[in-house]
Design a protein around this motif. Structure first.
Motif, short mmCIF file in Angstrom:
data_model
loop_
_atom_site.label_atom_id
_atom_site.label_comp_id
_atom_site.label_asym_id
_atom_site.label_seq_id
_atom_site.Cartn_x
_atom_site.Cartn_y
_atom_site.Cartn_z
N ILE A 50 11.21 -2.89 -16.82
CA ILE A 50 9.79 -2.53 -16.78
C ILE A 50 9.27 -2.62 -15.35
N GLU A 51 8.42 -1.67 -15.02
CA GLU A 51 7.79 -1.71 -13.70
C GLU A 51 6.43 -2.38 -13.84
N ILE A 52 6.20 -3.40 -13.01
CA ILE A 52 4.95 -4.16 -13.09
C ILE A 52 4.25 -4.14 -11.74
N PRO A 53 2.94 -4.42 -11.70
CA PRO A 53 2.25 -4.46 -10.40
C PRO A 53 2.93 -5.49 -9.49
N ALA A 54 3.30 -5.03 -8.30
CA ALA A 54 4.11 -5.88 -7.41
C ALA A 54 3.30 -7.04 -6.84
N LEU A 55 3.80 -8.23 -7.01
CA LEU A 55 3.20 -9.41 -6.39
C LEU A 55 4.31 -10.13 -5.63
N ALA A 56 4.21 -10.11 -4.31
CA ALA A 56 5.25 -10.77 -3.50
C ALA A 56 4.91 -12.25 -3.37
N ILE A 57 4.88 -12.91 -4.51
CA ILE A 57 4.56 -14.34 -4.55
C ILE A 57 5.81 -15.07 -5.02
N SER A 58 6.14 -16.19 -4.39
CA SER A 58 7.22 -17.04 -4.89
C SER A 58 6.78 -18.49 -4.85
N SER A 59 7.38 -19.30 -5.69
CA SER A 59 7.10 -20.74 -5.67
C SER A 59 7.51 -21.33 -4.33
N THR A 60 8.62 -20.84 -3.79
CA THR A 60 9.09 -21.34 -2.48
C THR A 60 8.01 -21.16 -1.43
N ASN A 61 7.40 -19.99 -1.42
CA ASN A 61 6.35 -19.71 -0.44
C ASN A 61 5.12 -20.59 -0.68
N ILE A 62 4.77 -20.80 -1.94
CA ILE A 62 3.62 -21.67 -2.25
C ILE A 62 3.90 -23.10 -1.78
N ARG A 63 5.10 -23.60 -2.05
CA ARG A 63 5.43 -24.97 -1.60
C ARG A 63 5.33 -25.07 -0.09
#
Ligand code: ATP
Ligand code: MG
Length: 228
Positions: free
Chosen positions: A174-187
């Motif tokens: 499935i194609e979903i709205p792209a969110l370049a978010i990762s837990s690694t980046n949040i940490r």
């Protein structure tokens, strides 16, 4: 313990087919990438419920520092609380030892009647590895997989790898709205005292702050190196 204590009766009426989604992850912390993926999968595959299941000791992260399971679970509860089609499960965090998805799928399969179908939801990075997962052939028999696009990962390559493996996985892409978010980046951002607003829910951000998560201990940088 039942993997989904709040929904043990799903399918018991035998009225129709029910579709249960399982969103696995480390959720260290849970963020909008996870939530959008689960919501879009729910809609696309007409899932009745999505169970968010934080991993106990994740099979792929045994060599990495992972936040206490209770904190990861609490944040998962907070982030999913307002969606009536979402629930959080303690099943994997309450188990001893390493988490394998196959064990979770077997437990769910044993707990529900045949009219409940299982759908395991992943992002493109996870589906790229799918064929290497513990007992892949057994997993293919127990669940349909939903693979969502994720920025930075090639879903076409994943498709080819699954096809080449010879394991008869049923994967829905499935194609979903792209969110370049990762837990690694949040940490890394929390550790560097940068803003994480709008990357995850206010409730999760509040929990991180209140409990001092990701501030004092080592966090991996985005490049994979370890920063202190
Ligand atoms: P980490 O950086 O610690 O690995 P993560 O952001 O990749 O964290 P995980 O808990 O490892 O989050 O991922 C759980 C599941 O969610 C995986 O199937 C992953 O592919 C999917 N996922 C995570 N972030 C996104 C995103 N931004 N878009 C689509 N899928 C995602
Ligand atoms: Mg990840």
């Amino acid at each position: 313990m039942h993997a989904a204590p709040r929904l043990p009766e799903l399918g018991a009426d035998r009225q129709r087919e029910y579709r249960l989604g399982i969103m696995g992850g480390t959720f260290d912390p849970i963020h909008y990438g996870h939530l959008v993926t689960a919501e879009q999968a729910r809609e696309a595959l007409e899932l009745d419920l999505v169970l968010f299941m934080p991993a106990g000791i994740p099979a792929f992260k045994q060599d990495k520092r992972v936040t206490d399971a209770e904190d990861r679970y609490a944040m998962t509860v907070l982030a999913t609380a307002a969606n009536p089609a979402f629930d959080a499960s303690r099943f994997e965090i309450d188990r001893d030892g390493v988490t394998y998805t196959i064990d979770t799928l077997r437990a769910l399969r044993a707990n529900y009647p045949d009219n409940v179908k299982l759908f395991f939801i992943t992002g493109a990075d996870a589906i790229l590895d799918l064929v290497t997962w513990h007992d892949a052939a057994a997993m293919a028999e127990l669940a349909t997989f939903i693979a969502a696009t994720r920025p930075g990962y090639d879903i076409e390559q994943a498709r080819q790898r699954v096809a080449a493996s010879g394991v008869p996985f049923d994967v829905r892409y499935i194609e979903i709205p792209a969110l370049a978010i990762s837990s690694t980046n949040i940490r890394a951002r929390v550790s560097a005292k940068k803003s994480v607003r709008y990357l995850t829910s206010e409730s999760v951000i509040g929990y991180i702050r209140k409990n001092g998560l990701y501030s004092s201990h080592a966090v991996e940088r985005v490049d994979g190196a370890t920063a202190r």
